[in-house]
Design a protein around this motif. Structure first.
Motif, PDB file in Angstrom:
ATOM      1  N   PHE A  36       2.280   3.867 -14.617  1.00 33.35           N
ATOM      2  CA  PHE A  36       1.062   3.291 -14.142  1.00 33.35           C
ATOM      3  C   PHE A  36       1.296   2.183 -13.038  1.00 33.35           C
ATOM      4  O   PHE A  36       1.448   1.515 -13.317  1.00 33.35           O
ATOM      5  N   ALA A  37       0.892   2.794 -12.071  1.00 34.20           N
ATOM      6  CA  ALA A  37       1.222   1.826 -10.544  1.00 34.20           C
ATOM      7  C   ALA A  37      -0.526   1.169 -10.651  1.00 34.20           C
ATOM      8  O   ALA A  37      -1.096   2.194 -10.604  1.00 34.20           O
ATOM      9  N   CYS A  38      -0.246  -0.124 -10.624  1.00 35.50           N
ATOM     10  CA  CYS A  38      -1.412  -0.520 -11.100  1.00 35.50           C
ATOM     11  C   CYS A  38      -1.884  -1.903  -9.044  1.00 35.50           C
ATOM     12  O   CYS A  38      -1.525  -2.402  -9.211  1.00 35.50           O
ATOM     13  N   ASP A  39      -2.706  -1.866  -8.787  1.00 39.69           N
ATOM     14  CA  ASP A  39      -3.476  -2.431  -7.675  1.00 39.69           C
ATOM     15  C   ASP A  39      -2.507  -2.074  -6.448  1.00 39.69           C
ATOM     16  O   ASP A  39      -2.945  -3.242  -5.576  1.00 39.69           O
ATOM     17  N   PHE A  40      -2.009  -0.729  -6.265  1.00 37.73           N
ATOM     18  CA  PHE A  40      -1.029  -1.273  -4.703  1.00 37.73           C
ATOM     19  C   PHE A  40      -1.516   0.697  -4.494  1.00 37.73           C
ATOM     20  O   PHE A  40      -1.541   1.618  -5.652  1.00 37.73           O
ATOM     21  N   ALA A  41      -1.018   1.062  -3.761  1.00 35.31           N
ATOM     22  CA  ALA A  41      -1.350   1.739  -2.971  1.00 35.31           C
ATOM     23  C   ALA A  41       0.379   3.081  -2.885  1.00 35.31           C
ATOM     24  O   ALA A  41       1.501   2.426  -2.539  1.00 35.31           O
ATOM     25  N   ILE A  42       0.174   4.571  -3.518  1.00 36.67           N
ATOM     26  CA  ILE A  42       0.855   5.426  -3.234  1.00 36.67           C
ATOM     27  C   ILE A  42       0.697   6.237  -2.463  1.00 36.67           C
ATOM     28  O   ILE A  42      -0.485   6.342  -1.958  1.00 36.67           O
ATOM     29  N   LYS A  43       1.771   6.125  -0.885  1.00 36.16           N
ATOM     30  CA  LYS A  43       1.467   6.775   0.412  1.00 36.16           C
ATOM     31  C   LYS A  43       1.228   8.235  -0.407  1.00 36.16           C
ATOM     32  O   LYS A  43      -0.091   9.047   0.711  1.00 36.16           O
ATOM     33  N   LEU A 111       0.763 -10.460  -7.830  1.00 39.13           N
ATOM     34  CA  LEU A 111       0.084 -10.927  -8.613  1.00 39.13           C
ATOM     35  C   LEU A 111      -1.673 -12.202  -7.982  1.00 39.13           C
ATOM     36  O   LEU A 111      -1.686 -12.545  -8.918  1.00 39.13           O
ATOM     37  N   ASP A 112      -1.985 -11.176  -7.446  1.00 37.21           N
ATOM     38  CA  ASP A 112      -3.229 -11.916  -7.266  1.00 37.21           C
ATOM     39  C   ASP A 112      -3.968 -11.353  -8.881  1.00 37.21           C
ATOM     40  O   ASP A 112      -3.704 -10.513  -9.360  1.00 37.21           O
ATOM     41  N   ASP A 114      -6.371  -9.187  -9.660  1.00 39.66           N
ATOM     42  CA  ASP A 114      -6.845  -7.976  -9.734  1.00 39.66           C
ATOM     43  C   ASP A 114      -5.903  -7.731  -9.949  1.00 39.66           C
ATOM     44  O   ASP A 114      -5.256  -6.604 -11.334  1.00 39.66           O
ATOM     45  N   SER A 115      -4.492  -7.567  -9.551  1.00 41.17           N
ATOM     46  CA  SER A 115      -3.639  -7.100 -10.709  1.00 41.17           C
ATOM     47  C   SER A 115      -2.623  -7.802 -11.126  1.00 41.17           C
ATOM     48  O   SER A 115      -2.566  -6.598 -12.155  1.00 41.17           O
ATOM     49  N   THR A 116      -3.044  -8.750 -11.677  1.00 40.01           N
ATOM     50  CA  THR A 116      -2.496  -9.297 -13.104  1.00 40.01           C
ATOM     51  C   THR A 116      -3.295  -9.067 -14.246  1.00 40.01           C
ATOM     52  O   THR A 116      -2.871  -8.119 -15.739  1.00 40.01           O
ATOM     53  N   LEU A 117      -4.534  -8.806 -13.844  1.00 36.58           N
ATOM     54  CA  LEU A 117      -5.586  -7.923 -14.939  1.00 36.58           C
ATOM     55  C   LEU A 117      -5.273  -6.898 -15.430  1.00 36.58           C
ATOM     56  O   LEU A 117      -5.643  -6.514 -16.638  1.00 36.58           O
ATOM     57  N   SER A 118      -5.415  -6.336 -14.268  1.00 36.44           N
ATOM     58  CA  SER A 118      -5.043  -4.275 -14.039  1.00 36.44           C
ATOM     59  C   SER A 118      -4.182  -4.550 -14.556  1.00 36.44           C
ATOM     60  O   SER A 118      -3.768  -3.142 -15.888  1.00 36.44           O
ATOM     61  N   SER A 119      -2.480  -4.912 -14.518  1.00 41.48           N
ATOM     62  CA  SER A 119      -1.408  -5.067 -15.229  1.00 41.48           C
ATOM     63  C   SER A 119      -1.990  -4.838 -16.465  1.00 41.48           C
ATOM     64  O   SER A 119      -1.300  -3.760 -17.982  1.00 41.48           O
ATOM     65  N   ALA A 120      -2.376  -6.001 -17.369  1.00 40.68           N
ATOM     66  CA  ALA A 120      -2.929  -6.760 -18.486  1.00 40.68           C
ATOM     67  C   ALA A 120      -2.738  -6.373 -19.728  1.00 40.68           C
ATOM     68  O   ALA A 120      -2.757  -5.550 -20.343  1.00 40.68           O
ATOM     69  N   LEU A 151      -7.155 -20.029 -11.381  1.00 40.77           N
ATOM     70  CA  LEU A 151      -6.078 -20.179 -11.951  1.00 40.77           C
ATOM     71  C   LEU A 151      -5.137 -18.988 -11.680  1.00 40.77           C
ATOM     72  O   LEU A 151      -4.194 -19.390 -10.821  1.00 40.77           O
ATOM     73  N   LEU A 152      -5.443 -17.757 -11.920  1.00 40.32           N
ATOM     74  CA  LEU A 152      -4.278 -16.390 -11.049  1.00 40.32           C
ATOM     75  C   LEU A 152      -4.527 -16.816 -10.066  1.00 40.32           C
ATOM     76  O   LEU A 152      -3.330 -15.965  -9.242  1.00 40.32           O
ATOM     77  N   ASP A 153      -5.318 -16.659  -9.461  1.00 41.24           N
ATOM     78  CA  ASP A 153      -4.544 -16.742  -7.820  1.00 41.24           C
ATOM     79  C   ASP A 153      -4.411 -17.748  -6.930  1.00 41.24           C
ATOM     80  O   ASP A 153      -3.114 -17.921  -6.272  1.00 41.24           O
ATOM     81  N   SER A 154      -4.333 -19.229  -7.812  1.00 43.06           N
ATOM     82  CA  SER A 154      -3.271 -19.965  -7.317  1.00 43.06           C
ATOM     83  C   SER A 154      -1.735 -20.154  -7.902  1.00 43.06           C
ATOM     84  O   SER A 154      -1.168 -20.939  -7.118  1.00 43.06           O
ATOM     85  N   ILE A 155      -1.735 -18.857  -8.461  1.00 41.90           N
ATOM     86  CA  ILE A 155      -0.207 -19.192  -8.981  1.00 41.90           C
ATOM     87  C   ILE A 155       0.521 -17.665  -8.393  1.00 41.90           C
ATOM     88  O   ILE A 155       1.553 -17.810  -8.560  1.00 41.90           O
ATOM     89  N   GLN A 156      -0.128 -16.980  -7.793  1.00 44.15           N
ATOM     90  CA  GLN A 156       0.177 -16.256  -7.431  1.00 44.15           C
ATOM     91  C   GLN A 156       1.447 -16.150  -7.012  1.00 44.15           C
ATOM     92  O   GLN A 156       2.216 -14.813  -6.790  1.00 44.15           O
ATOM     93  N   ASN A 157       1.350 -17.189  -5.740  1.00 45.92           N
ATOM     94  CA  ASN A 157       2.648 -17.393  -4.674  1.00 45.92           C
ATOM     95  C   ASN A 157       3.813 -17.344  -5.551  1.00 45.92           C
ATOM     96  O   ASN A 157       5.053 -17.401  -5.036  1.00 45.92           O
TER      97      ASN A 157
END
Length: 312
Positions: A36-43, A111-112, A114-120, A151-157
């Motif tokens: 399951f590839a969440c929030d990133f593109a598959i070519k 880990l922005d 949307d990525s964090t929540l969709s994968s969670a 919160l989640l965007d502040s720790i993504q990096n």
């Protein structure tokens, strides 16, 4: 944290952040797994979606290619050209299909919010809920203040999925955040104050169709959206540290964008291409390392192509 939730985290793997992964590549990395590839593109999926190929297999919440289920709102077709997030697509998938099987892996490459929540959601760490959809929409489309988004965007990096999930768990259960998260959240709140001050100082200049600004620091462009409801398109140029004369160019559609304007359907010529990649209403050239074209040259190119696109 409960043992069961820790097991859910272990289903999630963070890949290197880049523009595309191929389905074949992921299948070789995770053989005999349901991916399951969440929030990133598959070519392969993007290539088929771009030309509306009828062979592209649709599933609830996204697309399927081989053993890869792509839960992602970046596909360059009309189906995704709306204010939708991977978090909402993940919720649709789980609501329809129930929990994923034990032989599944969940992949993200950033880990922005949307990525964090969709994968969670896909991993089963959290259940679909409107509060998660609202946070993802704030992150990817509106830029408004939202506690979970900030919160989640502040720790993504930090690029630490376990830490992001821990903070998500604490937020949901109204527990104290780790000290590092509190520090990052404080910085985020200061950044929002800075954005307001920059807006009041007239940071953006309207040139033809685009509200344009040059910044000496990295600022998420979405944080400016609530202040520019009248804008059709916003562009922010940021010098890249360690690469003299190179710029990261960020572009977003504003609330006043003309109907039918889809950024990832604009085709730049080889000479004019400054590396913009992204979804229908937002993107940047960050993942290809920026451009050595000047910000003003990129602005002129964008305005030219916007006019040509809308006059077709």
């Amino acid at each position: 944290m409960e043992k069961e939730l820790l097991e859910k985290i272990n289903k999630v793997s963070l890949l290197e952040e880049r523009q595309f992964y191929s389905a074949q590549e992921l299948e070789s990395m995770f053989p005999n797994k349901k991916i399951f590839a969440c929030d990133f593109a598959i070519k392969e999926i993007n290539d088929l979606a771009e030309v509306n190929d009828p062979s592209l297999e649709e599933i609830v919440g996204g697309y399927q290619y081989g053993s890869v289920s792509n839960i992602d709102h970046h596909a360059p077709n009309l189906e995704m050209a709306r204010n939708i997030t991977s978090t909402q697509l993940a919720s649709e998938y789980i609501n329809q299909n129930g929990k994923i099987t034990d032989d599944s892996v969940v992949l993200i490459n950033h880990l922005d919010t949307d990525s964090t929540l969709s994968s969670a959601i896909v991993s089963g760490f959290i259940k679909p809920d409107e509060i998660f959809s609202e946070a993802a929409l704030s992150s990817d489309h509106y830029g408004n203040e939202n506690e979970l988004f900030d919160l989640l965007d502040s720790i993504q990096n930090l690029r630490d999925p376990r830490f992001s999930y821990e903070c998500l768990y604490n937020f949901i259960n109204k527990k104290a955040l780790p000290a590092k998260a509190e520090e990052k959240l404080k910085e985020r709140k200061e950044l929002r104050k800075k954005v307001k001050e920059l807006v009041q100082a007239g940071m953006f200049e309207k040139i033809d169709m685009v509200y344009f600004a040059l910044s000496d620091q990295k600022i998420p462009l979405e944080l400016f959206l609530p202040y520019y409801q009248q804008a059709a398109v916003l562009m922010l140029a940021i010098p890249i540290k360690g690469k003299p004369d190179f710029y990261e160019i960020k572009i977003r559609l504003g609330s006043n964008a003309p109907k039918g304007l889809i950024l990832n359907q604009i085709k730049f010529s080889e000479n004019d291409d400054f590396g913009f990649r992204g979804r229908w209403n937002a993107g940047s050239n960050k993942r290809i390392g920026g451009t050595n074209k000047s910000p003003r040259e990129c602005l002129d190119i964008l305005n030219k192509y916007l006019k040509n696109y809308l006059n077709q």
